[in-house]
Every structure is written in structure tokens, then in C-alpha cells.
Scaffold this active site. Sequence first.
Site, PDB file in Angstrom:
ATOM      1  N   CYS A 201       0.797  -1.230  -0.034  1.00  0.00           N
ATOM      2  CA  CYS A 201      -0.091   0.110  -0.056  1.00  0.00           C
ATOM      3  C   CYS A 201       0.753   1.212   0.032  1.00  0.00           C
ATOM      4  CB  CYS A 201      -0.804   0.057   1.418  1.00  0.00           C
ATOM      5  SG  CYS A 201      -1.895  -1.488   1.324  1.00  0.00           S
TER       6      CYS A 201
ATOM      7  N   ILE B 117      -4.306  -7.756  -0.551  1.00  0.00           N
ATOM      8  CA  ILE B 117      -3.734  -8.941  -0.379  1.00  0.00           C
ATOM      9  C   ILE B 117      -4.382 -10.192   0.413  1.00  0.00           C
ATOM     10  CG2 ILE B 117      -1.349  -9.780  -0.204  1.00  0.00           C
ATOM     11  CD1 ILE B 117      -1.179  -8.046  -2.453  1.00  0.00           C
TER      12      ILE B 117
ATOM     13  N   ASN C   4       1.601   0.089   5.481  1.00  0.00           N
ATOM     14  CA  ASN C   4       1.982  -0.333   4.195  1.00  0.00           C
ATOM     15  C   ASN C   4       3.091  -1.591   4.595  1.00  0.00           C
ATOM     16  OD1 ASN C   4       3.163  -0.813   1.499  1.00  0.00           O
ATOM     17  ND2 ASN C   4       4.799   0.970   2.011  1.00  0.00           N
ATOM     18  N   GLY C   5       2.765  -2.798   4.069  1.00  0.00           N
ATOM     19  CA  GLY C   5       3.521  -3.972   4.148  1.00  0.00           C
ATOM     20  C   GLY C   5       2.727  -5.144   4.785  1.00  0.00           C
ATOM     21  N   GLU C   6       3.553  -5.900   5.252  1.00  0.00           N
ATOM     22  CA  GLU C   6       3.045  -7.175   5.742  1.00  0.00           C
ATOM     23  C   GLU C   6       3.523  -7.689   7.057  1.00  0.00           C
ATOM     24  OE1 GLU C   6       0.528  -8.878   4.164  1.00  0.00           O
ATOM     25  OE2 GLU C   6       0.540  -8.222   2.226  1.00  0.00           O
TER      26      GLU C   6
ATOM     27  N   ASP D 162      -3.786  -8.565   9.152  1.00  0.00           N
ATOM     28  CA  ASP D 162      -2.617  -8.122   9.687  1.00  0.00           C
ATOM     29  C   ASP D 162      -2.764  -6.797  10.349  1.00  0.00           C
ATOM     30  OD1 ASP D 162      -2.085  -7.460   7.270  1.00  0.00           O
ATOM     31  OD2 ASP D 162      -0.128  -7.841   7.060  1.00  0.00           O
TER      32      ASP D 162
ATOM     33  N   ILE E  10      13.261 -12.404 -17.093  1.00  0.00           N
ATOM     34  CA  ILE E  10      13.438 -11.813 -18.386  1.00  0.00           C
ATOM     35  C   ILE E  10      14.611 -12.412 -18.777  1.00  0.00           C
ATOM     36  CG2 ILE E  10      12.218  -9.659 -17.663  1.00  0.00           C
ATOM     37  CD1 ILE E  10      14.628  -8.365 -16.933  1.00  0.00           C
TER      38      ILE E  10
ATOM     39  N   SER F  28      10.946 -12.921  -3.833  1.00  0.00           N
ATOM     40  CA  SER F  28      12.316 -12.508  -4.446  1.00  0.00           C
ATOM     41  C   SER F  28      13.593 -13.000  -3.739  1.00  0.00           C
ATOM     42  CB  SER F  28      12.509 -11.089  -4.676  1.00  0.00           C
ATOM     43  OG  SER F  28      13.018 -10.529  -3.447  1.00  0.00           O
ATOM     44  N   GLY F  29      14.905 -12.931  -4.408  1.00  0.00           N
ATOM     45  CA  GLY F  29      16.001 -13.537  -3.700  1.00  0.00           C
ATOM     46  C   GLY F  29      16.850 -12.385  -3.398  1.00  0.00           C
TER      47      GLY F  29
END
EC number: 6.3.5.4
Length: 644
Positions: free
Chosen positions: A2, A53, A75-77, A100, A291, A363-364
Site C-alpha cells: 500500500c 492482499i 504499508n507492508g505485511e 494483519d 526476463i 524475491s531473492g
Amino acid sequence: MCGITGIFDTRGRGDIDRAVLARMNESQHHRGPDEGGMHVEPGIGLGHRRLSIIDLSTGQQPLYNEDQSVCVVFNGEIYNYQDLIPELLALGHVFHTRSDTEVIVHAWEAWGEECVRRFRGMFAFALWDRNRETLFLARDRLAVKPLYYALLPDGNLIFGSELKSLLAHGGLARDIDPLAVEEYFALGYVAEPRTIFRQARKLPPAHTLTLRRGLPVPEPREYWDVRFSLDSRCSLTEACAQLDEKLAESIRLRMISEVPLGAFLSGGVDSSAVVALMAGLSAEPVNTCSIAFDDPAFNESTFAQAVADRYRTNHHCDLVASDDFDLIDTLARLYDEPYADSSAIPTYRVCQLARKHVTVALSGDGGDETFGGYRRYRLHLMEERLRSALPHGIRRPLFGLLGRVYPKADWAPRMFRAKTTFEGMGRTAVEAYFHSVSILRGPMRTRLFSDRFRSEIDGYSAQEVFRHHAERADTDDPLALIQYLDLKTYLVGDINTKVDRASMAHSLEVREPLMDHELVEWMATLPSSLKVRGQEGKFLLKEAMKPCLPEEVLFRPKMGFAVPLARWFRGPLRERVRQAVLGPRLAATGWFNQDYLRHLVDAHQSGASDYSSPLWTLLMYEAFLRNVLDASTVGILPGAEAAR
């Protein structure tokens, strides 16, 4: 994911202009296109843009406690929110949603400012407590999520997820901080807590800011730091088993979602490890996105395909032309302040691809810092062994002299390029590491800037950023020290900034299991020999992943997410870089040495030197001046929408 924003009257209960707050909120529409909301009462206004989400039906924000005396925008999780709910219920709190976000409200009521210590996740939030007349701002431990703020002359404090929301307020002065410019040309980004504007600040990683009505604005307070104790005595076998467990737990927590979820898959060790473990945790095939470049020197897609085939993922791969440089102005508008990591281009494109298929992607990112993967780590350790052979009092004058008189020989075989080695030998460990990561090193910045600019910074050097963090590192281990420095600087200012803006431009949430703070803490207890061993970086991660990934993925040379800048500036961008670097906008600042700018362009385009990184840094600074500083409006302009 967000966007949050707000206005707080630190002096009293002045009226909040709803139109101004709405404008600030709408400037971040891309961060949350699903819904928007505001809370306004005397002296405080909070705004929120939502990307749904979790708890799609009832997780709207701003969100309140039972009597609406506490309000939050977030904003976030919070990945461990399901574990915290029973504890909060037992304390008598009543939940009206399954989100959450509501955990934050009740955790504040239960534990106050210490609530952030209980959260495991990525977050930036603002919480208003009417009864305490307190505004509480917080940012996660590794600064995955951004938070900017500024105290205005009228006593109003404004804040937001991006600088553009502060600019949209209209009261923020667009005065550039010359110290931020020095940091930018050294590092390629403006380091926390500074921003490009004198009046604005970033809330640092793992910090909170508690504002009470009628009281002066305090300094932010740190609530967490990582300590490299290196005191674990577990064997390699035990460490591999524990790492498997911790990675699986971190990834499992980040797979909680009520919308389509997948992963980036570059073909490198980090993203491949994440995908391999996701496959073992998922009953359905994992969605993966890559990609490919049409230039073989930058193309890793075959390695990504090998991992995708092994785990039978739903793999999506887009071909990106190696001349994909039409994003320069779009990126300047996205990042709001100068930002010079050219891998922002492929990152933007892979986020664009991923959003066609998923709303959340793992992601890594953070793997190099956590596990010891950068090539520069190994080079630094080699130099440190040499430096330790002689006292600093002897090294500095001896090798300083050799570094000054030895000719620069970029054209020569590596064994004869001794100038940089001599220079490094004359420095302390912190000075040497700063020098190694600088885009324009000290002598180049001295030549780049005008006398007027050097007068304005009054002797300040971006090296001060590293020195400040090194004083708090609490370790004399050579690898641990530079890992700590990267966790405080490069990871925050470069990597996390890049991914947040590129993903949010496409309303995509990116989660980072290799940056889980409990994983980072555990890795900091392990000896450095389990991270870098000989010439092998990420030693432990690779050992743990041997049963899961092919050797050609685990042990091939690191390629990185690069673009062919050197060729661009001698070919298709030849005239553009010349016009930008030697044009009127940079000259108008009065801060640059025009003769040196011409030398950089001419020497690069003639092939005499490779100045692609300094030229890209200058090109992006000029784009910032035109697209942000000089712009009459803020936000992602139509060119970015067309690229989406």
C-alpha cells in the site's frame, strides 16, 4: 502492499485541509489502486491507498480499534500476525477483521511503542492514538518499506511512503541538500536518513518516531540492530540442516496470500533457492517470472529455465531488448530523488511481467548481504590479509605514495593494475571498503565538483556514512564488518529502494524471505568461514542447496542484473548522454566542473576509458532535475502509465 501519507499538527488541533491530504494520497495511487481512505480530525489527517492482499473483504484502511480512539494506516505485511492474534484475544482485545493490520492496532494498545519488537515482517505504518494525543511512526528492521517525513515551518509534520506525497502537499521546500548530492555521486543513492531535499528525512531502518501533540519533535528511536557475534559452534552439517529449516519457515510465512502468488527467477543462486523451497511447500506449481536479454553477455534465462524445468513451474519469460533505455525519465519520476543503479531498468521490466500473472512475488533480494555473496567481499578479505601484515602507520605513507605515483592502467591485464591495490593498502578497512563501492571515488568527485560546491559541503565526505555505521558494528571481523555496512547502506538505500519503487509502479507486492530478520540474526552468529571460504562466496547456502539445485546454477560466476551502459553511451545514447551531461541543466546548478564533464564524455566515447557508471550517474541526476525538481506536478506522469 500500500501507500500511506498524513499530516500532523505538532502544535495543536489546527484544521487539516482534506483536499491537500487527498492530493497527497492520490499521488501514490499506483501503490494501492484497489481502494483509498482517509481519516481526518482536528490536528491529524491520515491517508491510505490499498493493494488488497489479505482479508480482501474487510481489511480496508484506515483501520480502528473497538472505540475508534486508535487509528492506523499501514504499508507492508506482518507475517506472524496469526500467531499474535490468540495472545491479543487472551488480553481482551476484540477483532473485527482477519487482517494483519488490526494486529498493529491491538498490539499498540497492549505493548505501546514496544509493539514493533513483536512484529516479523516488512512494514511502515502511522498510528494515531487520540487518548494519548500521540502519533507513532515505525519502519521495519531492514527498511524493506519506505517512510519519508518533514517538519514544516508552520509546525505541521507531513509523511508518506514516497517523497512525491510530500511534494504534493505543496509546503515542502525543494531546496537541494548538497551533502545529499555528495552521497549520491559516491554511492548512487542518498543514504538514510538524508534525502535530496534539506527539509525531508527518511525514517531509518528499525526506528520509530513518537510525536506527542504540543511537544517538540524528538529524534527517531532505534528498536533493533543485528549483532555479528560469530559465536556459533555448530558443524557444517548442522548449519545446513538449520538453514534449510529457517529458509523453509521464512518462505512459508511469505506464501500467505489471498491473491495469485509467484516468484522472480533470475537463474542465480538466491532466487533459485527460493523457488526450489517454494515448490516443496506448495501443492500447486509455482508461478515464476524471468526476463531474457538479447545480448548473451547479460542473459541468464537458460539457467532460470533449468530451475523452472526441474520444479515444473508455470514459467513466464519475456525478452528485453538490450537497447531498452527508454525508461530514463520514467525512472526519475518513480524514484523522486537521484538514483543511479541501472539495474532498475530490468527490475522494472520483470515487475511489469510478473504483474500480468501474479499480485505477490517472492524475491531473492538480500541473499548476497546475508550469506556473503558479493565478489567485492572476497577481494576485500584478500586486501585485509595484506593490510594486517603491516601497521597502519607504515602502510598509509608507503602505499599512499605508491598509489599516487603508479600510473592508472585500465587497459592493462589485471595483474598490472596495481594503482588501486596500492591505494587500498594505504587505507583503513572502512576507508578501503567505501572506496571500493564508490561510483565516483574521492579523486573523481574532487574533479567533478566546482569550487562553489566544495565550499557548500565544507569538507563533508560520503565516507562519513560508513564511518558512522562502522562505529556501531561491534565487530572486528573483516567480513562481518562489511556485511554490517552493507545491511545499513547498500541493502537499504539501493536494493530495497529499487525493488519497492519498481514493483509499486506496477502495483505488485514483492516479499523478501532472505531478509527475514530472524534469519539475518541467526546468520550473524555463524563464523565467517561458513559464508566465504577461499574464493567461494555463499558457501553455506550453496552447501545446503546442493540436493536442490544443479551445479551449473550453484557454482557459475555471478552475472548480476546489468545493462550494457558502456555500449549505449558510445552508440544509441551517444548524443543523449552528451546533451544531458554537457547541457544547460547541469551547468545551471553551478556545482559541476564543466571541463571534467567534457573529459568524461569525450574519453568514454572515444574508447580511451570506460566511464559508463559515472556518466549514468550524471544522466540520472540531470533527469531528476528536469522531471522532479523542475516539475510543476508530482506523481507518475503519463509516460510511465504508457510503459506499464
